[in-house]
Every structure is written in structure tokens, then in C-alpha cells.
Design an enzyme around this catalytic site. Structure first.
Site, PDB file in Angstrom:
ATOM      1  N   HIS A 118       0.831  -1.204   0.000  1.00 49.19           N
ATOM      2  CA  HIS A 118       0.000   0.000   0.000  1.00 49.19           C
ATOM      3  C   HIS A 118       0.869   1.259   0.000  1.00 49.19           C
ATOM      4  O   HIS A 118       0.628   2.202  -0.777  1.00 49.19           O
ATOM      5  CB  HIS A 118      -0.903  -0.021   1.235  1.00 49.19           C
ATOM      6  CG  HIS A 118      -1.602   1.284   1.497  1.00 49.19           C
ATOM      7  ND1 HIS A 118      -2.849   1.570   0.993  1.00 49.19           N
ATOM      8  CD2 HIS A 118      -1.217   2.372   2.209  1.00 49.19           C
ATOM      9  CE1 HIS A 118      -3.207   2.787   1.380  1.00 49.19           C
ATOM     10  NE2 HIS A 118      -2.238   3.291   2.118  1.00 49.19           N
ATOM     11  N   GLU A 119       1.885   1.296   0.855  1.00 45.30           N
ATOM     12  CA  GLU A 119       2.752   2.478   0.941  1.00 45.30           C
ATOM     13  C   GLU A 119       3.561   2.666  -0.344  1.00 45.30           C
ATOM     14  O   GLU A 119       3.771   3.794  -0.799  1.00 45.30           O
ATOM     15  CB  GLU A 119       3.677   2.366   2.156  1.00 45.30           C
ATOM     16  CG  GLU A 119       2.960   2.321   3.498  1.00 45.30           C
ATOM     17  CD  GLU A 119       2.077   3.541   3.745  1.00 45.30           C
ATOM     18  OE1 GLU A 119       2.412   4.632   3.260  1.00 45.30           O
ATOM     19  OE2 GLU A 119       1.049   3.390   4.422  1.00 45.30           O
ATOM     20  N   HIS A 122       1.482   4.385  -3.066  1.00 41.70           N
ATOM     21  CA  HIS A 122       1.412   5.851  -2.999  1.00 41.70           C
ATOM     22  C   HIS A 122       2.514   6.491  -3.841  1.00 41.70           C
ATOM     23  O   HIS A 122       2.286   7.492  -4.529  1.00 41.70           O
ATOM     24  CB  HIS A 122       1.553   6.315  -1.548  1.00 41.70           C
ATOM     25  CG  HIS A 122       0.290   6.264  -0.751  1.00 41.70           C
ATOM     26  ND1 HIS A 122      -0.886   6.859  -1.158  1.00 41.70           N
ATOM     27  CD2 HIS A 122       0.011   5.682   0.450  1.00 41.70           C
ATOM     28  CE1 HIS A 122      -1.827   6.666  -0.246  1.00 41.70           C
ATOM     29  NE2 HIS A 122      -1.316   5.949   0.735  1.00 41.70           N
ATOM     30  N   GLU A 183      -6.104   7.177  -0.665  1.00 42.79           N
ATOM     31  CA  GLU A 183      -5.897   5.984   0.152  1.00 42.79           C
ATOM     32  C   GLU A 183      -6.584   4.767  -0.471  1.00 42.79           C
ATOM     33  O   GLU A 183      -6.024   3.672  -0.517  1.00 42.79           O
ATOM     34  CB  GLU A 183      -6.427   6.212   1.575  1.00 42.79           C
ATOM     35  CG  GLU A 183      -5.582   7.150   2.428  1.00 42.79           C
ATOM     36  CD  GLU A 183      -4.182   6.630   2.663  1.00 42.79           C
ATOM     37  OE1 GLU A 183      -4.013   5.412   2.855  1.00 42.79           O
ATOM     38  OE2 GLU A 183      -3.245   7.438   2.637  1.00 42.79           O
TER      39      GLU A 183
END
Length: 285
Positions: A118-119, A122, A183
Site C-alpha cells: 500500500h505504501e 502511494h 488511500e
């Protein structure tokens, strides 16, 4: 350079204010600041937690070499000793920071992999530059509004009100719903990264249910409308909605078959037990 760009993978149109070189310089400065801030808390590279985290990151990167930024960025991993912080973040220059609180909370490599995926999403999606660009638009609008208010009613009191107005608008328009949109996009793309790396991506939903339980125990859950992120519960539900597509992607990568026991069931049962326990405690009071 055109400032209206298409996001990689999702192909969503968005405004980007900075060139890649400009934003890289900003993120390098930011990375140096964090390295100085956490210098005394950095785990040595020989520490098992550092080795464990680095191995997961490297595996995700190696399994997503079809994406240009995974091939060309200089990725580095720093694990910070702070058991009270369950967080990780990745800067646009490829600097990855992970706190031991997150490493400790994760029940399996699969859970940590989905958080890191997920990070990383970004950064691959260039969300940092996008958020700054959107904030600039809102900034200009708010400054014009503030100038108009000052012109009509010039006083110290009005100046204080316009300052409050400025911060409120920035929080509501930029930092909350817009951040939640990014997000959700990072959740979707990060899940794909982890699926291609053959992790048990069902653990992603299980992790957010676990986070919901832990935050609830500590009384730290806040209403979604007050947060820049989706609530842990809503995030787990959203990831479940994406799961079938992500599992098909994982299968297409010739990954080993997943265990029959679904980790999501374990945590949903635990969450129900915690909820019933709280209800019983309220009844006693």
C-alpha cells in the site's frame, strides 16, 4: 511538461504541479530530515526485523518489474525502533521507513507485505505530488476569499476568523476526502503489488480488522469524517470488495495455492467477541 497527467496503472487524470526532478529534490530533503530525526532509533541492518522487512520489500519490487518506477528508483529500507508507532511510509525518492510497532503488530509476513505494498503504491502513483498540486488550487481559492473578507471588513478580529477559515477549508477539502480517495486507490494498487508477489492477500483485510480491534481497545478509533484515512472497518470492507479480482491476478502469476483457512474469518470472529464483551460491560455499568 504538461501538468495534467495520467496516473500509472489506474489511468486517472490529475493535476501535477511539480516536475519529477523538482519533487525528487523535495523528497530527498525530507528523507535527510527523517534520517537525522531518527538517527538514534535506527535498527542495524543486521537486525532480524530489518532483514525481514527488507526481504519483503525486495520481493515485492522484484515481482513488479513490469512497472517502470520499480525498476528505476533507488529503494532503501530504514527500520525505526519505536514500538508505540504502528506506521510505515515511503517517500517519492524511494526511502522506506518502517516502525517496529508495525512489525510487531503484523501476525505474518503477508500482513506486513500488504501494508508495505500500500505504501509503495502511494509512490508509484505519485500521490504526494498530486496532493500538493490539489492543495495549491485550493490555496489560491482560499487566499482570494480571505482577501475579499479583509477588504470588506478590515479588523484584527476578521483576520483571526479568516485564518481559522483557511485552516478549516484546507483540512476539510484537501486533507480529508481527497486523501481518502488516494488511500482507496493505494489500497487497490497495493493489493495488486502483493498479489503479483504471491503473498496471501487475504491477510490485508485481516490486518485492518486487527487494527480496528486494537484501536477500539485503546479508544483511539475516530469517526471517518474526522480522519484523512478511511476507517479501519471500512477499509477492510473495501479490500474485501477488491479481493476476488486480486486473487485472480495472484492465480495468473502461477503462485502456490493458498491455505483453505481464510485468515479473515479469524479476525471477524475476534472482533465480534470484543464487541460482545464491550456490550456486556456497558450492561453491567
Amino acid at each position: 511538461m504538461s501538468h495534467l497527467q495520467e496516473a500509472p496503472i489506474t489511468h486517472r487524470k490529475r493535476f501535477i504541479a511539480f516536475t519529477p526532478d523538482q519533487f525528487l529534490k523535495i523528497s530527498e530533503f525530507e528523507a535527510n530530515t527523517y534520517h537525522e530525526q531518527y538517527e538514534k532509533q535506527k535498527l542495524p541492518t543486521s537486525d532480524l526485523r530489518h532483514l525481514h522487512t527488507t526481504a519483503i520489500v525486495n520481493h515485492i519490487i522484484q515481482c513488479n518489474q513490469d512497472i517502470e518506477d520499480f525498476r528505476h528508483k533507488q529503494w532503501t529500507v530504514t527500520v525505526i525502533q519505536d514500538d508505540d508507532v504502528t506506521n510505515a511510509f515511503v517517500l517519492p525518492n524511494g526511502s522506506i521507513f518502517v516502525f517496529t510497532g508495525l512489525v510487531n503488530l503484523c501476525e505474518s509476513p503477508d500482513q506486513l507485505a500488504t501494508v508495505l505494498g500500500h505504501e509503495l503504491a502511494h509512490v508509484i502513483l505519485n500521490h504526494g505530488a498530486e496532493l500538493v498540486g490539489f492543495a495549491m488550487f485550493v490555496d489560491i481559492f482560499v487566499i482570494i476569499m480571505m482577501a475579499a473578507i479583509w477588504t470588506l471588513m478590515p479588523s484584527d478580529g476578521i483576520a483571526a476568523v479568516t485564518q481559522w477559515f483557511y485552516h478549516k477549508v484546507m483540512d476539510i477539502i484537501v486533507h480529508m476526502p481527497y486523501s481518502r480517495q488516494l488511500e482507496k486507490e493505494a489500497d487497490e494498487v497495493g493489493l495488486q503489488f502483493s498479489a503479483k508477489a504471491c503473498f496471501d492477500i487475504r491477510e490485508c483485510s485481516a490486518f485492518w480488522t486487527l487494527m480496528d480491534i486494537e484501536m477500539d481497545k485503546k479508544g483511539q478509533n475516530v469517526p471517518e469524517w474526522l480522519s484523512t484515512h478511511p476507517s479501519n472497518e471500512k477499509r477492510a470492507e473495501y479490500i474485501d470488495d477488491l479481493m476476488n479480482t486480486a486473487l485472480k491476478m495472484r492465480e495468473s502469476c502461477n503462485c502456490a495455492r493458498l491455505p483453505n483457512t481464510d485468515p479473515r474469518t479469524r479476525h471477524k470472529t475476534k472482533k465480534l467477541e470484543v464487541k460482545n464483551e464491550k456490550t456486556s460491560n456497558y450492561a453491567v455499568i
